[in-house]
Write an enzyme that holds these catalytic residues in place. Structure first.
Site: not given
Ligand code: XLS
Ligand code: NI
Ligand code: NI
Length: 436
Positions: A99, A102
């Site tokens: 993501h 992340d």
């Protein structure tokens, strides 16, 4: 080095007692004419492996995932890259999934977040080139930040919708920069708690609008891969719109998105929807939409997404049967899985992946053996053979209507019973192949 005490993980065979070795995953072993590693393009999920530190609703982190840097800084973001690539290399994992958030700590202002993403993605790209590790898919996290409390595409706030669009744009940019095979939409909060405050039709139309924008943009900048919906029935929302594979496929067809999208099927999401993993894989495959897999497993006693590492060899076998019959995945097997809270050491991180990779290696070998054995496929073929001749053939060919069949039935008397389903005998064959 971050994992100083962990050697490169090698295949040692089924008799090995070494916890840091593969017992079944033998990357170059040929199965049905293809090396295991090509049947099983495994991926590391950035969020779980490099992020999740054992926190649950009742307690804080148990694992140290600082990797020697202060969390929330760009140094930490880089340390995660170092840790991730060392980790993947030691295990022979060839892909990662991410993501946007992340990769870097999110700033309030998206311009600053994007600047950080540019910096880290340059750093990642160098590592990718050096190691040959690739990106399986990217996505935008449209569920953690409070702004997404009412969803992203489904939000009542047009500003939030716009912010989500901006995050998606950047996440697609990054996916293209990394040469990723896919781009995922997991509708984390695209759903509702009560119809008392929800216009479901409008929300779904808006989600479709957002997806169309993503496809238009992605294709314009040269993204050739698949977009994926990852269905999930509930959690965090009480009711999520992408309930299961069948629901997501209906949605995609309804809004003209089915040419650009396939599905990313997660085992634990299928079971939360009241299906088996293989059920949702079959539904996807028979619609030509089996794209990628989030490889994990749930707990039958718990009603949420426990994201455990795959351990159930039966389930992995039935999964691989679907994958092999479908001719493989366009995506791969992403371990969207986390070590249990008390498994907090560096060894646990590796042992978790060893378990998952060995479970899928077993699943692959057993599924291949079931196909080579032929009795199960043979049974299913025979079961429907009545449609190969006589009236059955006419039905399938569209040569008869209700009147013709009524006339046929008049002459029939009572039809014979359809023949035994043989479930137990087939299960016995599976066990024989598993353990024989
Ligand atoms: C959560 C989902 C999530 C997606 C990516 O349940 O599995 O991790 O895979 O957003
Ligand atoms: Ni997932
Ligand atoms: Ni999940």
């Amino acid at each position: 080095m971050i994992f100083e005490n962990i050697p490169e993980i090698k295949y040692e065979g089924a008799q090995s007692k070494n916890p840091l070795a593969f017992k079944f995953y033998d990357a170059d072993k040929m199965v049905l004419g293809k090396p295991m590693k090509e049947h099983l393009p495994f991926a590391m999920a950035w969020w779980h492996n490099l992020g999740a530190a054992g926190t649950d609703m009742f307690g804080r982190d148990t694992a140290d995932k600082s990797f020697g840097a202060v969390k929330g800084t760009m140094e930490h973001a880089k340390a995660k890259v170092d840790a991730g690539f060392e980790f993947m290399q030691k295990l022979g994992i060839r892909y990662f999934c991410f993501h946007d958030v992340d990769l870097v700590p999110e700033a309030d202002d998206i311009k600053e977040t994007n600047r950080r993403l540019d910096e880290i993605s340059d750093y990642i790209l160098v590592k990718m080139k050096k190691t040959g590790i690739k990106c399986l898919w990217g996505t935008a996290n449209l569920f953690s930040n409070p702004r997404y409390m009412n969803g992203a595409g489904s939000s009542n706030s047009a500003d939030v919708f716009a912010f989500a669009a901006a995050q998606i744009k950047k996440a697609i940019d990054l996916t293209v920069k990394f040469g990723g095979k896919g781009y995922v939409f997991w509708g984390g909060r695209e759903g509702y708690e009560t119809l008392l405050n929800t216009d479901m039709k409008f929300e779904q139309e808006n989600i479709a609008r957002l997806m169309h924008m993503a496809v238009d943009y992605g294709r314009r900048i040269g993204f050739k891969g698949d977009f994926y919906i990852e269905p999930k029935p509930k959690e965090p929302m009480k009711h999520q719109y992408d309930y299961d594979a069948a629901t997501a496929i209906g949605f995609l067809k309804n809004y003209g998105l089915d040419k650009d999208f396939k599905l990313n099927i997660e085992a634990n999401h299928a079971t939360l929807a009241g299906h088996t993993f293989e059920h949702d894989l079959r539904v996807s495959a028979m619609n030509g939409m089996l794209g990628s897999i989030d490889a994990n497993q749930g707990d039958p006693h718990l009603g949420w997404d426990t994201d455990e590492f795959p351990f159930d060899v039966y389930s992995a076998t039935f999964c691989m049967l679907e994958v092999l019959r479908a001719g493989g995945l366009t995506g791969g097997f992403n371990f969207d899985a986390k070590s249990r809270r008390p498994s907090y050491t560096q060894e646990d991180m590796f042992e978790s992946f060893i378990l998952g990779m060995d479970t899928f290696a077993l699943g692959l070998m057993k599924a291949a053996a079931i196909i080579e054995d032929g009795r199960i496929d043979g049974f299913v073929k025979e079961k429907y053979s009545g449609y190969k001749k006589g009236i059955g053939r006419k039905i399938v060919k569209g040569q008869v209507g209700l009147e013709d069949l009524a006339e046929y039935a008049d002459k029939l008397g009572a039809p014979e019973l359809p023949g035994s389903g043989k479930q137990e005998a087939l299960e016995e064959i599976v066990n024989q192949i598993m353990f024989g």
